[in-house]
Enzyme design. Structure first.
Site, PDB file in Angstrom:
ATOM      1  N   HIS A 179      -1.729 -44.587  -1.505  1.00  0.00           N
ATOM      2  CA  HIS A 179      -2.321 -45.227  -2.842  1.00  0.00           C
ATOM      3  C   HIS A 179      -3.808 -43.840  -3.452  1.00  0.00           C
ATOM      4  O   HIS A 179      -4.114 -43.602  -4.288  1.00  0.00           O
ATOM      5  CB  HIS A 179      -3.472 -46.334  -2.140  1.00  0.00           C
ATOM      6  N   ARG A 238      -3.183   2.667   8.697  1.00  0.00           N
ATOM      7  CA  ARG A 238      -3.956   2.077   8.190  1.00  0.00           C
ATOM      8  C   ARG A 238      -2.381   0.525   7.943  1.00  0.00           C
ATOM      9  O   ARG A 238      -1.350   1.135   8.240  1.00  0.00           O
ATOM     10  CB  ARG A 238      -4.758   1.888   6.086  1.00  0.00           C
ATOM     11  N   CYS A 254       9.445 -39.186 -12.573  1.00  0.00           N
ATOM     12  CA  CYS A 254       8.015 -39.728 -12.622  1.00  0.00           C
ATOM     13  C   CYS A 254       7.178 -39.397 -11.369  1.00  0.00           C
ATOM     14  O   CYS A 254       6.246 -40.494 -11.202  1.00  0.00           O
ATOM     15  CB  CYS A 254       8.278 -40.574 -13.449  1.00  0.00           C
ATOM     16  N   SER A 302      14.897 -42.740 -14.756  1.00  0.00           N
ATOM     17  CA  SER A 302      13.591 -42.370 -14.489  1.00  0.00           C
ATOM     18  C   SER A 302      13.747 -41.980 -13.548  1.00  0.00           C
ATOM     19  O   SER A 302      13.534 -43.242 -12.212  1.00  0.00           O
ATOM     20  CB  SER A 302      11.821 -42.421 -15.043  1.00  0.00           C
ATOM     21  N   TYR A 353      12.809 -34.441 -18.865  1.00  0.00           N
ATOM     22  CA  TYR A 353      11.539 -34.143 -19.066  1.00  0.00           C
ATOM     23  C   TYR A 353      11.054 -34.802 -17.084  1.00  0.00           C
ATOM     24  O   TYR A 353      11.559 -35.612 -16.777  1.00  0.00           O
ATOM     25  CB  TYR A 353      10.568 -35.170 -20.088  1.00  0.00           C
ATOM     26  N   MET A 362      -5.393  -7.154   9.080  1.00  0.00           N
ATOM     27  CA  MET A 362      -5.169  -6.236  10.471  1.00  0.00           C
ATOM     28  C   MET A 362      -5.603  -5.303  10.022  1.00  0.00           C
ATOM     29  O   MET A 362      -6.412  -5.145   9.637  1.00  0.00           O
ATOM     30  CB  MET A 362      -3.080  -5.859   9.573  1.00  0.00           C
ATOM     31  N   LYS A 368       1.078  -1.348   0.019  1.00  0.00           N
ATOM     32  CA  LYS A 368       0.448  -0.139   0.434  1.00  0.00           C
ATOM     33  C   LYS A 368       0.403   1.560   0.064  1.00  0.00           C
ATOM     34  O   LYS A 368       0.373   2.220  -0.680  1.00  0.00           O
ATOM     35  CB  LYS A 368      -0.851  -0.107   1.579  1.00  0.00           C
ATOM     36  N   GLY A 373      -7.797  -7.726   5.213  1.00  0.00           N
ATOM     37  CA  GLY A 373      -8.271  -7.760   6.337  1.00  0.00           C
ATOM     38  C   GLY A 373      -7.829  -8.458   7.101  1.00  0.00           C
ATOM     39  O   GLY A 373      -8.885  -8.796   8.257  1.00  0.00           O
ATOM     40  N   ARG A 432      -4.022  -1.152  -6.234  1.00  0.00           N
ATOM     41  CA  ARG A 432      -2.699  -2.432  -6.318  1.00  0.00           C
ATOM     42  C   ARG A 432      -3.262  -3.563  -7.141  1.00  0.00           C
ATOM     43  O   ARG A 432      -4.530  -3.421  -7.551  1.00  0.00           O
ATOM     44  CB  ARG A 432      -3.340  -3.594  -4.317  1.00  0.00           C
TER      45      ARG A 432
HETATM   46  C1  PEP Z   1       7.913 -43.335  -7.505  1.00  0.00           C
HETATM   47  O1  PEP Z   1       8.018 -43.866  -6.459  1.00  0.00           O
HETATM   48  O2  PEP Z   1       8.686 -42.340  -7.310  1.00  0.00           O
HETATM   49  C2  PEP Z   1       7.347 -43.948  -8.367  1.00  0.00           C
HETATM   50  C3  PEP Z   1       6.935 -43.278  -9.612  1.00  0.00           C
HETATM   51  O3  PEP Z   1       7.118 -45.210  -7.621  1.00  0.00           O
HETATM   52  P1  PEP Z   1       5.686 -45.591  -7.560  1.00  0.00           P
HETATM   53  O4  PEP Z   1       4.800 -44.661  -6.786  1.00  0.00           O
HETATM   54  O5  PEP Z   1       4.298 -46.184  -8.808  1.00  0.00           O
HETATM   55  O6  PEP Z   1       6.390 -46.544  -6.507  1.00  0.00           O
END
Ligand code: PEP
Ligand code: MG
Length: 869
Positions: A445, A76, A821, A754, A841, A87, A6, A85, A329
């Site tokens: 899971h 302020r 991954c 990976s 990737y 403070m 501000k 809002g 702002r």
């Molecule tokens: C991991 O362990 O990062 C992975 C991608 O395999 P999972 O989650 O199936 O164990």
């Protein structure tokens, strides 16, 4: 950073030549000093504040504390990041028994002066003296009742005088001292209250939710009051320079004639629109009532947008026909508005494509991809868990997967509530609109599967108790019966009572434009973690450039396959196992064929089986019965076999490549199914699938070389039988610290690595990914860790292992492809790290692909700006 948002913008607007009421800012550095020195101020502050007040008096030809033109100020807060809002604020400061008379003369309006004094006493006492606002409201109501009045505006000057006296008396009685009459004392009281409010509960919670560091502190802005409530040539209003909901390039604002800013915010009176609109015939717009002022205001908005290069949220007041700008702002906006505004600003040549990309918070794209809770409805939050998979869903509570499936088939919306989920629940999870679990973290899971499916999920809601026997859910002292409706918000972890309206997603043209710009800039490829044709299709639609992880064990969750999977696991000998495997092979082949057909010539990484075995073992008498009917064993045999297979620590047990080493026939079946599927797809479509077979959870080159050799044997057999197989790479996951450290040896046998950062984080920290939510929350509170390492990659520790693996592998295998991954593949901060170390990737669940594409582009922009510095 020093002046706060501000304060900095007020100073800047002043420099731009806009009419800003004079004032000054006490910097955030003072806040820091205040908290480090037992709530005391630096020595020279008093002097500086008093000099600044004098400067204001000179500018305005007025006097703080009296005279024929009394100076009143607002006090302020204003931190670096806007905390709307959270403070405190004090208005009309400087009024006392004398100055109220001066104000009455100066404004020629006794009622206005007394009303301002009344409001000031009320606000100041609440914020600085700790006398609750409601006490004054009670007195006000009593006074109106005694005089047969209905509205506040019906109060006469003499009623107001009585009120002021009653207020002062009440303050004396509750605080044992008089309401402070000395304006300088009032001022210091308000300054301290604003600094104190940095640490009130609201502000602490807001900072936690929005990752605002506590060290930042707030500034305090002291500014001359201007009045929008001095008659019908006065007004006050708030405006966005573009529509904050849709992004449309049209001023969007409201104002109130003869009112203070607080009246607009409090919504006591219905504000009127700024711009004339034929649809709003009954509402008088500023454009119609004060056309000249309206034009002036529009010129201010244009100037501000041109200066800040972004949509602004502006507060203004018109006092006796003079326009004052009180605040500006960058305006908060919905994600779809953010995207449209960014694209429009590029087309208007105001900002570059890279600026546009940088302005969109990747995480907020989730809002566009999933139904969201209608922000305009009231809700009763029962408890909170982890925001495991975003989006909102309402449905009837069910406790069993079969029940979920049955009810869903009859057209009901259901929320599957489980203590934790297992692969057997998959059909129920799929049938449900949302999933709620009492246990499990962000990579549990339930969380992984729900994200993959795009189902909203709240996991680890530890306050819930599930009574499966009496079929009820207990949340603190609330009981929810089977079949009652709840709503979950997987974007913030809320569990809400009843059905709450949601809004469906719709992807705009602007969204595609931004995504295409991101693709032009980013270096990382973005792949997906998916295994069902449905998910693969979604991922492709969101722009996946390949599959980075197809978890084959997930392909066996289906009820008519899990039986064969169980038979395979429980087989006593090679023959029995081979029989179960041969039943699974056709399913596998068909699945791979449909995935290859969708992906065409994009790479598909298929991970060979990595089932934590316990997840697949039958765990109910009904399931045991079903199994017994088809295998040649007694109940006792089966029980013994299951017991034998039980592991104390299944996550570190007989899983991943260990299964491939001990039962080579399983991986051989999978390799055969993959290679044959590819040949058939090539024959059917003319397109040759690009296959990457991935071996999970290895710790040595030896494991990889043994398994790789058996895959090559299969490749040769398939070649003999069916002709040439093309485009096969064999690589491995790096999920164990030892694998990372031995990367030079392993890379000799791998076409790609990976990084499975879920397991790599689990094994580097020695923290179970499924149980971490029970204690990591406390680690976060105690600031032992800044962020859950299962959510955002620990670049220092786990990241170091990734770097080591990269550096060790390249000298022995220059063409090795490197990707990630784990769930981190969809987390913007982790993506920034992957970009910085030059991975090829990232792979993430389908619904995170747009986020990853945007984050990958931002990572490049961030790197470029760092290099420039
Ligand atoms: C991991 O362990 O990062 C992975 C991608 O395999 P999972 O989650 O199936 O164990
Ligand atoms: Mg893993």
């Amino acid at each position: 950073d020093i002046l706060g948002g501000k304060g900095a913008n007020l100073a800047e607007m002043n420099k731009l030549g806009l009419s800003v009421p004079p004032g000054f800012t006490i910097s955030t550095e003072v806040c820091d000093y205040y908290y480090k020195n037992d709530r005391k101020y630096p020595n020279d502050l008093t002097n500086q504040v008093e000099l600044s007040i004098k400067e204001m008096e000179k500018k305005l030809n007025s006097k703080f504390g009296g005279g024929n033109n009394p100076l009143l100020v607002s006090v302020r807060s204003g931190s670096r990041a806007s905390m709307p809002g959270m403070m405190d604020t004090v208005l009309n400061l400087g009024l006392n028994d004398d100055t109220v008379k001066d104000l009455s003369v100066a404004s020629n309006d006794e009622r206005f002066a007394l009303d301002s004094y009344r409001r000031f006493i009320q606000m100041y006492s609440d914020i600085v003296l700790g006398v609750p606002h409601s006490d004054f409201e009670e007195i006000l109501e009593e006074e109106k009742l005694a005089n047969n009045l209905i509205l506040d505006t019906d109060l006469s000057p003499s009623n107001m005088k009585t009120l002021v006296e009653r207020y002062k008396k009440h303050i004396k009685e509750t605080t044992n001292s008089d309401f402070p009459q000395d304006p300088i004392r009032q001022l210091w009281g308000a300054i301290s209250a604003v600094f104190d409010s940095w640490k009130n509960q609201r502000a602490i919670t807001y900072r936690k939710l929005n990752d605002i560091p506590e060290e930042w502190g707030t500034a305090v802005n002291i500014q001359a009051m201007v009045f929008g409530n001095m008659g019908d040539d006065c007004c006050t209003g708030v405006a966005f320079t573009r529509n904050p909901s849709t992004g449309e390039k049209k001023v969007y604002g409201e104002y109130l004639i003869n009112a203070q800013g607080e009246d607009v915010v409090a919504g006591i009176r219905t504000p009127q629109p700024l711009s004339a609109d034929k649809k709003n015939v009954e509402r008088n717009s500023l454009q119609e009532l004060m056309p000249q002022k309206y034009e002036e205001l529009i010129a201010v908005f244009n100037k501000l947008e041109k200066h800040y290069l972004d949509m602004q949220d502006v507060e203004f007041t018109i006092q006796k026909n003079k326009l004052w700008v009180l605040q500006t702002r960058n305006g908060k906006r919905t994600t779809s508005a953010a995207i449209k505004i960014a694209v429009d600003l590029v087309e208007e040549k105001v900002i570059s494509k890279k600026d546009a990309i940088s302005r969109i918070e990747p995480e907020t794209l989730e809002q566009l991809l999933h139904p969201t809770i209608d922000p305009n409805v009231e809700k009763k939050v029962l408890t909170k868990g982890l925001p495991a998979s975003p989006g909102a869903a309402s449905g009837r509570v069910v406790f069993f997967a079969d029940e979920a499936e049955k009810l869903a088939a009859s057209g009901e919306s259901v929320i599957l509530v489980r203590t934790e989920t297992s692969p057997e629940d998959i059909h129920g999870m799929h049938a449900a609109k949302g999933i709620l679990t009492a246990r499990g973290g962000m990579t549990s899971h339930a969380a992984v599967v729900a994200r993959g499916m795009g189902r909203p999920c709240v996991s680890g809601a530890s306050e819930i108790n599930i009574d499966e026997v009496h079929m009820k859910l207990i949340i603190k002292n609330v009981e929810i019966q089977n079949g009652e409706t709840i709503t979950i918000n997987g974007s913030n972890g809320e569990v809400i009572s009843g059905k709450i309206a949601t809004v469906e997603p719709e992807l705009s043209n602007y969204f595609s434009i931004i995504m295409n710009w991101a693709d032009e800039i980013k270096k990382l490829s973005v792949r997906t973690n998916a295994e069902t044709p449905e998910d693969v299709n979604i991922a492709k639609k969101f722009g996946a450039e390949g599959i980075g992880l197809c978890r084959t064990e997930h392909m066996f969750f289906d009820s008519n396959r899990i039986l064969y999977m169980r038979k395979m696991i429980l087989a006593q000998d090679f023959e029995e196992r081979q029989k179960a495997i041969s039943k699974l092979e056709p399913f596998q082949k068909e699945d791979f064929k449909s995935i290859f057909k969708i992906m065409g010539e994009l790479p598909v990484t298929i991970r060979l089986l990595d089932p934590p075995l316990h997840e697949f073992l039958p765990n109910s008498s009904e399931e045991n019965k079903e199994l017994l009917e088809t295998i040649n064993a007694t109940k006792e045999d089966l029980k013994n076999r299951i017991e034998q297979l039980g592991e104390l620590n299944p996550m570190l047990g007989h899983r991943g490549s260990r299964l491939g080493i001990t039962f080579p026939e399983i991986y051989k079946m999978q390799a055969k199914a993959i290679l044959e599927a590819a040949i058939e797809v090539k024959e059917e479509t003319g397109k040759s699938p690009v296959i990457e077979i991935m071996i999970p959870l290895i710790f040595s080159a030896k494991e990889l070389s043994i398994i790789k050799n058996s895959i090559i044997d299969i490749e040769n057999l398939v070649k003999e039988k069916k002709g040439k197989v093309s485009n096969l790479l064999v690589g491995t996951m790096i999920e164990l610290p030892r694998a990372a450290l031995m990367a030079d040896e392993i890379a000799k046998f791998a076409d790609f690595f990976s990084f499975g950062t879920n397991d790599l984080t689990q094994t580097t920290y020695g923290i179970s990914r499924d149980d971490s939510s029970r204690f990591l929350e406390i680690y976060l509170d105690k600031k032992i860790i800044d962020i859950d390492p299962f959510v955002s990659l620990d670049s220092k520790g786990v990241g170091q292992l990734i770097k080591i693996a990269k550096e060790k592998s390249i000298p022995v295998n220059k063409s090795i492809k490197l990707g990630i991954c784990g769930e981190h593949g969809g987390d913007p901060k982790s993506i920034e790290f992957c970009n910085s170390i030059g991975l090829d990737y990232v792979s993430c669940s389908p619904f995170r692909i747009p986020i990853a594409r945007l984050a990958a582009a931002q990572a490049v922009i961030f790197e470029e700006s760092n290099n420039l510095k």
